[in-house]
Write an enzyme that holds these catalytic residues in place. Structure first.
Site, PDB file in Angstrom:
ATOM      1  CG  ASP A   1       1.371   5.687   4.835  1.00  0.00           C
ATOM      2  OD1 ASP A   1       2.713   5.806   5.230  1.00  0.00           O
ATOM      3  OD2 ASP A   1       1.007   5.881   6.051  1.00  0.00           O
TER       4      ASP A   1
ATOM      5  CE1 TYR B   1       2.242   0.665   9.128  1.00  0.00           C
ATOM      6  CE2 TYR B   1       0.937   1.979  10.474  1.00  0.00           C
ATOM      7  CZ  TYR B   1       1.818   1.610   9.764  1.00  0.00           C
ATOM      8  OH  TYR B   1       1.975   3.250   9.242  1.00  0.00           O
TER       9      TYR B   1
ATOM     10  CG  HIS C   1       6.502   8.943   4.287  1.00  0.00           C
ATOM     11  ND1 HIS C   1       6.241   7.702   3.672  1.00  0.00           N
ATOM     12  CD2 HIS C   1       5.621   8.487   5.293  1.00  0.00           C
ATOM     13  CE1 HIS C   1       4.629   7.217   3.589  1.00  0.00           C
ATOM     14  NE2 HIS C   1       4.522   8.111   5.370  1.00  0.00           N
TER      15      HIS C   1
END
Length: 328
Positions: A112, A242, A307
């Site tokens: 990730d 982010y 995921h």
């Protein structure tokens, strides 16, 4: 932080805090200190703990396993400035951590956000990496790096593709994500995210308030560990990654045409959100990925995996990592 690592923490893990790149970094370690070193980089919203299975597997085979909490997470310092979470900062943390631990070259395993940081690490400092096993997030040059006159900013790319409710877009505005990701909701957040597995179509703005049973690969003790940590730290540090996606894209412009030049293996679940991005499967399987990562030796797609692949398919992923790094 080091004294009480929670009931769910893996056995045989040593904990310490190291000063690196101007911050205190909490590091979990396993295996002999003279073994070949493996650096594990976790994703969102996770901790070193996400690698507990792989650490046990590789430590028992003589590897020195090093898994930090990334900056802003867990026992590692969380600088208040949003800009302190750029790729340069986090790659700087990784290099400084290796220096502090006396490790010259390392195997890198990422997942990730940890995979994104690992791609940047291998671009910026390939001299420090023997080989890479990356999971979940492929090398997406145009998303990670400003590349030429028609380049589209990272957040614009996701906004166009998925709209403003997409989690990457929602995370951009300070305060908005913090309301949704309040420390008081840590148990609900961690349970919901791990149950949903960031699988395809489950990362939009919808809230899932119904109690779902835990999947077989997550225990209540695991949820306890993540919950206790995020109740203490909150999620702002994690979300700040982010908020640096556009900045990283700009900063990486000097590497616009650079290739990832370390031996690489890539592992992804066929149900992972990241494996269902538009065009990504063609890129991964039809030559584009290999062109960007010329020493890509193998792509493994695990059926039925979402995921959180290193936890969902722990044994399988551990064996894939070992079989690859054992060649070096």
């Amino acid at each position: 932080m080091e004294a009480d690592q929670g009931a769910g923490a893996a056995a045989g893990i040593r904990h310490r805090t190291v000063e690196a790149n101007g911050i205190s970094v909490h590091v979990a370690e396993a295996g002999p200190e003279d073994g070949k070193a493996v650096l594990f980089l976790h994703g969102f919203p996770e901790l070193w703990y996400s690698w507990r299975h792989q650490m046990a597997h590789l430590a028992s085979r003589g590897y020195r396993c090093v898994a930090p909490d990334l900056r802003g997470y867990g026992g590692t310092e969380a600088p208040p400035d949003v800009q302190a979470y750029s790729a340069f900062h986090v790659v700087g943390d990784a290099v400084a951590l290796l220096d502090a631990l006396g490790i010259t070259k390392v195997f890198v395993v990422g997942h990730d956000w940890g995979a994104i940081i690992a791609w940047y690490l291998c671009l910026f400092r390939p001299d420090r990496v023997t080989a890479l096993v990356n999971t979940s997030v492929a090398f997406m040059r145009s998303v990670f790096i400003r590349t030429g006159p028609n380049a589209v900013k990272t957040t614009d790319h996701f906004n166009r593709a998925y709209g403003p409710t997409y989690y990457i877009c929602r995370f951009q505005e300070p305060g908005v994500a913090e309301k949704e990701f309040a420390p008081a909701y840590a148990r609900h957040i961690m349970t919901r995210i791990l149950c949903n597995r960031f699988s395809d179509r489950k990362a939009d703005g919808e809230q899932h308030h119904d109690a779902e049973p835990l999947p077989a690969w997550v225990t209540e003790a695991d949820i306890d560990y993540f919950t206790a940590t995020f109740e203490k730290t909150g999620f702002t540090g994690a979300i700040n990654y982010y908020r640096n996606m556009d900045r990283n894209w700009e900063l990486a412009a000097p590497w616009a045409d650079a290739k990832v030049t370390v031996p690489t293996k890539f592992i992804v679940g066929d149900g992972d959100l990241t494996y269902n991005y538009a065009g990504i499967q063609d890129y991964i399987h039809k030559g584009g990925f290999k062109e960007d990562v010329p020493l890509l030796e193998e792509v493994v797609v695990i059926p039925g995996a979402g995921h959180f692949i290193q936890q969902e398919k722990a044994q399988e992923v551990s064996e894939h990592i070992h079989s690859f790094i054992a060649k070096f």
